[in-house]
Design a protein around this motif. Structure first.
Motif, PDB file in Angstrom:
ATOM      1  N   ASP B 113       0.831  -1.205   0.000  1.00 57.53           N
ATOM      2  CA  ASP B 113       0.000   0.000   0.000  1.00 57.53           C
ATOM      3  C   ASP B 113       0.865   1.253   0.000  1.00 57.53           C
ATOM      4  OD1 ASP B 113      -2.853  -1.091   2.041  1.00 57.53           O
ATOM      5  OD2 ASP B 113      -2.240  -1.497  -0.029  1.00 57.53           O
ATOM      6  N   VAL B 114       1.921   1.228   0.801  1.00 59.51           N
ATOM      7  CA  VAL B 114       2.833   2.380   0.854  1.00 59.51           C
ATOM      8  C   VAL B 114       3.445   2.606  -0.523  1.00 59.51           C
ATOM      9  CG1 VAL B 114       5.050   3.191   1.773  1.00 59.51           C
ATOM     10  CG2 VAL B 114       3.355   2.209   3.320  1.00 59.51           C
ATOM     11  N   HIS B 115       3.869   1.510  -1.161  1.00 58.14           N
ATOM     12  CA  HIS B 115       4.482   1.642  -2.486  1.00 58.14           C
ATOM     13  C   HIS B 115       3.475   2.149  -3.507  1.00 58.14           C
ATOM     14  CE1 HIS B 115       7.583  -1.566  -1.112  1.00 58.14           C
ATOM     15  NE2 HIS B 115       7.906  -0.369  -0.702  1.00 58.14           N
ATOM     16  N   HIS B 163      12.809  19.511  -4.585  1.00 58.08           N
ATOM     17  CA  HIS B 163      11.376  19.826  -4.497  1.00 58.08           C
ATOM     18  C   HIS B 163      10.544  18.551  -4.556  1.00 58.08           C
ATOM     19  CE1 HIS B 163      12.086  24.008  -4.550  1.00 58.08           C
ATOM     20  NE2 HIS B 163      12.391  24.124  -5.835  1.00 58.08           N
ATOM     21  N   ALA B 164      10.933  17.651  -5.464  1.00 54.85           N
ATOM     22  CA  ALA B 164      10.190  16.388  -5.620  1.00 54.85           C
ATOM     23  C   ALA B 164      10.246  15.571  -4.335  1.00 54.85           C
ATOM     24  CB  ALA B 164      10.762  15.587  -6.789  1.00 54.85           C
ATOM     25  N   LEU B 165      11.463  15.434  -3.792  1.00 55.82           N
ATOM     26  CA  LEU B 165      11.643  14.607  -2.602  1.00 55.82           C
ATOM     27  C   LEU B 165      10.867  15.179  -1.418  1.00 55.82           C
ATOM     28  CD1 LEU B 165      13.331  12.008  -2.132  1.00 55.82           C
ATOM     29  CD2 LEU B 165      15.005  13.443  -0.980  1.00 55.82           C
ATOM     30  N   MET B 166      10.926  16.498  -1.255  1.00 58.01           N
ATOM     31  CA  MET B 166      10.258  17.122  -0.111  1.00 58.01           C
ATOM     32  C   MET B 166       8.736  17.018  -0.237  1.00 58.01           C
ATOM     33  SD  MET B 166      12.725  17.563   1.688  1.00 58.01           S
ATOM     34  CE  MET B 166      11.562  17.728   3.001  1.00 58.01           C
ATOM     35  N   LYS B 167       8.225  17.148  -1.452  1.00 56.97           N
ATOM     36  CA  LYS B 167       6.779  17.001  -1.658  1.00 56.97           C
ATOM     37  C   LYS B 167       6.336  15.600  -1.258  1.00 56.97           C
ATOM     38  CE  LYS B 167       5.818  20.044  -5.433  1.00 56.97           C
ATOM     39  NZ  LYS B 167       5.710  20.200  -6.860  1.00 56.97           N
ATOM     40  N   LEU B 168       7.085  14.617  -1.732  1.00 54.60           N
ATOM     41  CA  LEU B 168       6.730  13.219  -1.445  1.00 54.60           C
ATOM     42  C   LEU B 168       6.840  12.937   0.044  1.00 54.60           C
ATOM     43  CD1 LEU B 168       8.544  11.437  -4.400  1.00 54.60           C
ATOM     44  CD2 LEU B 168       6.097  11.769  -4.127  1.00 54.60           C
ATOM     45  N   LYS B 169       7.863  13.453   0.657  1.00 56.40           N
ATOM     46  CA  LYS B 169       8.078  13.239   2.089  1.00 56.40           C
ATOM     47  C   LYS B 169       6.906  13.818   2.881  1.00 56.40           C
ATOM     48  CE  LYS B 169      11.416  14.703   5.618  1.00 56.40           C
ATOM     49  NZ  LYS B 169      10.443  15.500   6.285  1.00 56.40           N
ATOM     50  N   LYS B 171       3.877  14.530   1.835  1.00 55.87           N
ATOM     51  CA  LYS B 171       2.637  13.836   1.513  1.00 55.87           C
ATOM     52  C   LYS B 171       2.568  12.493   2.240  1.00 55.87           C
ATOM     53  CE  LYS B 171      -1.196  13.548  -0.752  1.00 55.87           C
ATOM     54  NZ  LYS B 171      -2.289  14.500  -0.564  1.00 55.87           N
ATOM     55  N   MET B 172       3.678  11.767   2.235  1.00 55.40           N
ATOM     56  CA  MET B 172       3.682  10.439   2.841  1.00 55.40           C
ATOM     57  C   MET B 172       3.534  10.535   4.356  1.00 55.40           C
ATOM     58  SD  MET B 172       3.620   8.414   0.361  1.00 55.40           S
ATOM     59  CE  MET B 172       3.825   6.825   1.152  1.00 55.40           C
ATOM     60  N   GLU B 173       4.089  11.570   4.959  1.00 56.47           N
ATOM     61  CA  GLU B 173       3.957  11.737   6.412  1.00 56.47           C
ATOM     62  C   GLU B 173       2.492  11.888   6.799  1.00 56.47           C
ATOM     63  OE1 GLU B 173       6.654  14.949   7.157  1.00 56.47           O
ATOM     64  OE2 GLU B 173       8.379  13.592   7.276  1.00 56.47           O
ATOM     65  N   VAL B 174       1.730  12.585   5.967  1.00 56.94           N
ATOM     66  CA  VAL B 174       0.294  12.733   6.227  1.00 56.94           C
ATOM     67  C   VAL B 174      -0.417  11.394   5.999  1.00 56.94           C
ATOM     68  CG1 VAL B 174      -1.813  13.786   5.302  1.00 56.94           C
ATOM     69  CG2 VAL B 174       0.231  15.186   5.662  1.00 56.94           C
ATOM     70  N   GLU B 175      -0.131  10.756   4.864  1.00 57.66           N
ATOM     71  CA  GLU B 175      -0.837   9.525   4.484  1.00 57.66           C
ATOM     72  C   GLU B 175      -0.544   8.379   5.435  1.00 57.66           C
ATOM     73  OE1 GLU B 175      -3.015   9.147   2.147  1.00 57.66           O
ATOM     74  OE2 GLU B 175      -2.798  11.044   1.084  1.00 57.66           O
ATOM     75  N   LEU B 176       0.696   8.314   5.940  1.00 58.01           N
ATOM     76  CA  LEU B 176       1.093   7.163   6.743  1.00 58.01           C
ATOM     77  C   LEU B 176       0.420   7.127   8.096  1.00 58.01           C
ATOM     78  CD1 LEU B 176       4.858   6.823   5.840  1.00 58.01           C
ATOM     79  CD2 LEU B 176       3.001   5.294   5.245  1.00 58.01           C
ATOM     80  N   LYS B 177      -0.127   8.244   8.509  1.00 61.68           N
ATOM     81  CA  LYS B 177      -0.895   8.241   9.765  1.00 61.68           C
ATOM     82  C   LYS B 177      -2.061   7.259   9.644  1.00 61.68           C
ATOM     83  CE  LYS B 177       0.332  12.877  11.203  1.00 61.68           C
ATOM     84  NZ  LYS B 177      -0.019  14.295  11.144  1.00 61.68           N
ATOM     85  N   ASN B 178      -2.582   7.108   8.413  1.00 63.03           N
ATOM     86  CA  ASN B 178      -3.686   6.172   8.190  1.00 63.03           C
ATOM     87  C   ASN B 178      -3.258   4.723   8.369  1.00 63.03           C
ATOM     88  OD1 ASN B 178      -5.279   8.343   7.476  1.00 63.03           O
ATOM     89  ND2 ASN B 178      -4.780   8.170   5.310  1.00 63.03           N
ATOM     90  N   PHE B 179      -1.945   4.480   8.249  1.00 61.61           N
ATOM     91  CA  PHE B 179      -1.459   3.112   8.398  1.00 61.61           C
ATOM     92  C   PHE B 179      -0.912   2.857   9.785  1.00 61.61           C
ATOM     93  CE2 PHE B 179      -1.832   1.683   4.105  1.00 61.61           C
ATOM     94  CZ  PHE B 179      -1.737   2.832   3.343  1.00 61.61           C
ATOM     95  N   ASN B 180      -1.027   3.892  10.657  1.00 62.77           N
ATOM     96  CA  ASN B 180      -0.469   3.775  12.019  1.00 62.77           C
ATOM     97  C   ASN B 180       0.997   3.404  12.015  1.00 62.77           C
ATOM     98  OD1 ASN B 180      -2.821   4.387  13.469  1.00 62.77           O
ATOM     99  ND2 ASN B 180      -3.589   2.324  13.097  1.00 62.77           N
ATOM    100  N   ILE B 181       1.738   3.913  11.046  1.00 61.41           N
ATOM    101  CA  ILE B 181       3.179   3.690  11.025  1.00 61.41           C
ATOM    102  C   ILE B 181       3.826   4.861  11.748  1.00 61.41           C
ATOM    103  CG2 ILE B 181       5.246   3.511   9.580  1.00 61.41           C
ATOM    104  CD1 ILE B 181       3.500   2.206   7.473  1.00 61.41           C
ATOM    105  N   ASN B 182       4.484   4.547  12.884  1.00 68.11           N
ATOM    106  CA  ASN B 182       5.110   5.635  13.641  1.00 68.11           C
ATOM    107  C   ASN B 182       6.626   5.572  13.506  1.00 68.11           C
ATOM    108  OD1 ASN B 182       6.010   3.568  15.370  1.00 68.11           O
ATOM    109  ND2 ASN B 182       4.123   3.702  16.554  1.00 68.11           N
ATOM    110  N   SER B 183       7.270   6.446  14.208  1.00 68.65           N
ATOM    111  CA  SER B 183       8.712   6.537  14.036  1.00 68.65           C
ATOM    112  C   SER B 183       9.477   5.575  14.948  1.00 68.65           C
ATOM    113  CB  SER B 183       9.184   7.972  14.287  1.00 68.65           C
ATOM    114  OG  SER B 183       8.845   8.339  15.607  1.00 68.65           O
TER     115      SER B 183
END
Lengths: 105, 201
Positions: B113-115, B163-169, B171-183
């Motif tokens: 899903d992450v991929h 710019h590309a990397l930071m956008k993805l980073k 976006k993924m930080e927001v989306e990953l909250k839905n997967f309960n993936i923490n640090s």
């Protein structure tokens, strides 16, 4: 440049030696900077794992592709010779394609 | 093993076996480049075949100011872009997510899903940013080579990538909250020169 830009440069190996030591010091002392560096490495690793090319890759079709390309080159060369030639040259047989030679290698 | 430019010079003198060697050497890389853009095997095959033919026919005008590989990258990317324009295809968005059939494969499902999410977000990037990111992450090219392929200054290539990397980073930080993936994941060792630092990752 933002702090994140600095960390991207550091992770990508784009930083001069003098700044690199400062960044290493920050990594030791600052949780926030460590997390920033880690998050950049993490997204990079995930991206590598998510290469779209892997989804459609067909190793079994690669040999076929080579043959297609080399056949096409052969046709282009033959067409080009036919255009230039004004007729058959006596005593000269057509040169065998290099595909046969390649197949023997 | 002969260097690319040596083979190029032999091709210019009419040696087609030398060209066959160049094809063997670079076709996989170019196939992956084409696949990332056109997203189907047959289309990518057409792109790569056309690109190598263009390279063969244009070999006389290749001035050897760059590497053969960079030049071939340019041809392949332009050919793929032309194909997308003429077929009026948009990049495919979300991949289909395969459902896990057992609880044990939950981690794999989350990874899939992450991929899938990442691929979808990469597709949304502006073309130049997506290209710089792709060439750096998937092909491990230097920014100097990326700048040459994209025909832009070195700093512009780097800026597009950042710019590309930071956008993805973000976006993924927001989306990953839905997967309960923490640090609090397993520690990730990063070696920087002679020093090693443990980083939570």
């Amino acid at each position: 440049m933002s702090k994140e830009d600095w960390w991207i440069d550091f992770v990508e190996g784009e930083m001069g030696a003098e700044l690199k030591d400062d960044m290493l010091h920050l990594l030791k002392k600052s949780n926030k900077d460590r997390e920033m560096a880690a998050s950049i490495l993490r997204i990079r690793a995930w991206l590598k794992q998510a290469d779209p090319a892997d989804r459609w890759w067909r190793e079994d079709k690669m040999t076929q592709l080579t043959r297609r390309i080399l056949n096409e080159v052969e046709h282009k060369v033959t067409d080009s010779h036919e255009q230039k030639s004004s007729g058959p040259t006596p005593g000269v047989s057509p040169r065998k394609g290099f595909l046969e030679k390649r197949a023997r290698l | 093993m002969k260097a690319d430019l040596e083979l190029v010079r032999e091709v210019k003198e009419g040696n087609r076996v030398a060209f066959a060697e160049l094809v063997q050497r670079h076709q996989k890389t170019m196939m992956r480049v084409a696949l990332r853009m056109v997203r189907d095997w047959d289309g990518a095959e057409d792109v790569v075949q056309e690109s190598f033919i263009k390279a063969y026919q244009g070999m006389g005008s290749f001035a050897e100011r760059s590497s053969f590989r960079s030049w071939l990258y340019q041809i392949t990317l332009n050919t793929a872009k032309n194909r997308l324009r003429s077929h009026k295809r948009e990049h495919v968005g979300l991949d289909h997510v395969t459902m896990a059939t057992s609880a044990d494969s939950e981690k794999r499902m989350i990874a899939d899903d992450v991929h899938s999410l990442l691929r979808a977000e990469v597709d949304k990037l502006p073309e130049r940013q997506r290209m710089a990111l792709s060439l750096r992450i998937f092909d491990d090219l230097s920014f100097k080579e990326i700048a040459h392929i994209m025909e832009c200054p070195y700093d512009t290539a780097k800026a597009n990538y950042r710019h590309a990397l930071m956008k993805l980073k973000s976006k993924m930080e927001v989306e990953l909250k839905n997967f309960n993936i923490n640090s609090d994941g397993p520690a990730m060792w990063i070696e920087f020169g002679a020093q090693s630092m443990e980083v939570e990752g």
